[in-house]
Design a protein around this motif. Sequence first.
Motif, PDB file in Angstrom:
ATOM      1  N   GLY A  82       0.813  -1.207   0.000  1.00 31.67           N
ATOM      2  CA  GLY A  82       0.000   0.000   0.000  1.00 31.67           C
ATOM      3  C   GLY A  82       0.849   1.262   0.000  1.00 31.67           C
ATOM      4  N   PHE A  83       1.955   1.211   0.752  1.00 29.95           N
ATOM      5  CA  PHE A  83       2.883   2.353   0.779  1.00 29.95           C
ATOM      6  C   PHE A  83       3.477   2.590  -0.606  1.00 29.95           C
ATOM      7  N   LYS A  84       3.860   1.496  -1.278  1.00 34.29           N
ATOM      8  CA  LYS A  84       4.424   1.621  -2.625  1.00 34.29           C
ATOM      9  C   LYS A  84       3.399   2.175  -3.605  1.00 34.29           C
ATOM     10  N   LEU A  85       2.155   1.674  -3.523  1.00 32.13           N
ATOM     11  CA  LEU A  85       1.109   2.136  -4.435  1.00 32.13           C
ATOM     12  C   LEU A  85       0.869   3.625  -4.301  1.00 32.13           C
ATOM     13  N   TRP A  86       0.668   4.109  -3.080  1.00 34.81           N
ATOM     14  CA  TRP A  86       0.339   5.518  -2.889  1.00 34.81           C
ATOM     15  C   TRP A  86       1.556   6.424  -3.064  1.00 34.81           C
ATOM     16  N   SER A  87       2.758   5.879  -2.850  1.00 28.92           N
ATOM     17  CA  SER A  87       3.967   6.650  -3.180  1.00 28.92           C
ATOM     18  C   SER A  87       4.035   6.891  -4.679  1.00 28.92           C
ATOM     19  N   ASN A  88       3.712   5.862  -5.451  1.00 25.34           N
ATOM     20  CA  ASN A  88       3.689   5.998  -6.908  1.00 25.34           C
ATOM     21  C   ASN A  88       2.619   7.001  -7.360  1.00 25.34           C
ATOM     22  N   ILE A  89       1.453   6.931  -6.740  1.00 24.62           N
ATOM     23  CA  ILE A  89       0.375   7.867  -7.089  1.00 24.62           C
ATOM     24  C   ILE A  89       0.811   9.304  -6.785  1.00 24.62           C
ATOM     25  N   LEU A  90       1.479   9.499  -5.643  1.00 22.14           N
ATOM     26  CA  LEU A  90       1.960  10.832  -5.275  1.00 22.14           C
ATOM     27  C   LEU A  90       2.992  11.336  -6.271  1.00 22.14           C
ATOM     28  N   VAL A  91       3.928  10.477  -6.635  1.00 20.87           N
ATOM     29  CA  VAL A  91       4.969  10.859  -7.609  1.00 20.87           C
ATOM     30  C   VAL A  91       4.338  11.200  -8.951  1.00 20.87           C
TER      31      VAL A  91
END
Length: 273
Positions: A78-87
């Motif tokens: 989940g951290f990876k997914l939302w980090s990607n969305i933020l980027v």
Amino acid sequence: MILILKAIIISIVEGITEYLPISSTGHMIIVGDLINFKGDFANMFEIVIQLGAILAVVFLYWDKIWNSLKNLMPGKWGFKLWSNILVAFIPSAVIGILLNDYIDEHLFGTITVVAALIFGGFLMIIIENKYRKRKGINNIEDVTLRQAFMIGCFQCLALWPGMSRSASTIMGAWISGLSTVASAEFSFFLALPTMVAASGWTLLKKGMAIQSSTEVIALCIGFVVSFIVAYIVIEKFIKFLQRRPMRIFAIYRIFIGVILLALAALNVIKVTM
């Protein structure tokens, strides 16, 4: 009643076009010109009903969203997914803030929208022909930060009304190495912060332009209609992409753009620059 009818028409247009690669903003501008739905309330209305379309994504993907939030610690998916969305969100957010006034002043006319529809249609055909058939990432949880940033850069194309946020992000995802379905799903998730931020920014600048109880009713009906229509369209769109290419949407964009240019040249419809 006329205002409410116009509001329903615009909301249906928003619900149908928000997640299809044909530009919701472009279609609302064009349809708004045709039915004379303009002014401060119309501008505010088109922003608010986008939130109804966003809510449709939340409902459809609630399980994945909730599970991702429960796995939001570093190292979790989940951290990876939302980090990607933020980027992916950052490029269009920065450029959108810097060019907001220019875009509002110069790119929200019918002619500029039609040009974006046609240009975007040809670009979709070129990119789909080259990249769609490649084997790509099938799960959005596997997207890398580099891929997310590239998709975000492509989303900047959507700052030109008529290009389509969905089309721009899907094209960027194709080039980055995502499968078509994963590209669409990443586009849906990226829509959440992008559209909320864009709507919030515009409402903060322009305020809630409501002057009567009829406008309140029209706004509530429009929100519900856009939510229901978007909910149906998203499900159908994903099933469509599993079987067929997106070329049909590109052809539609080019066709509708040429028709509108012809009607404008013949003075059948009035257009704004």
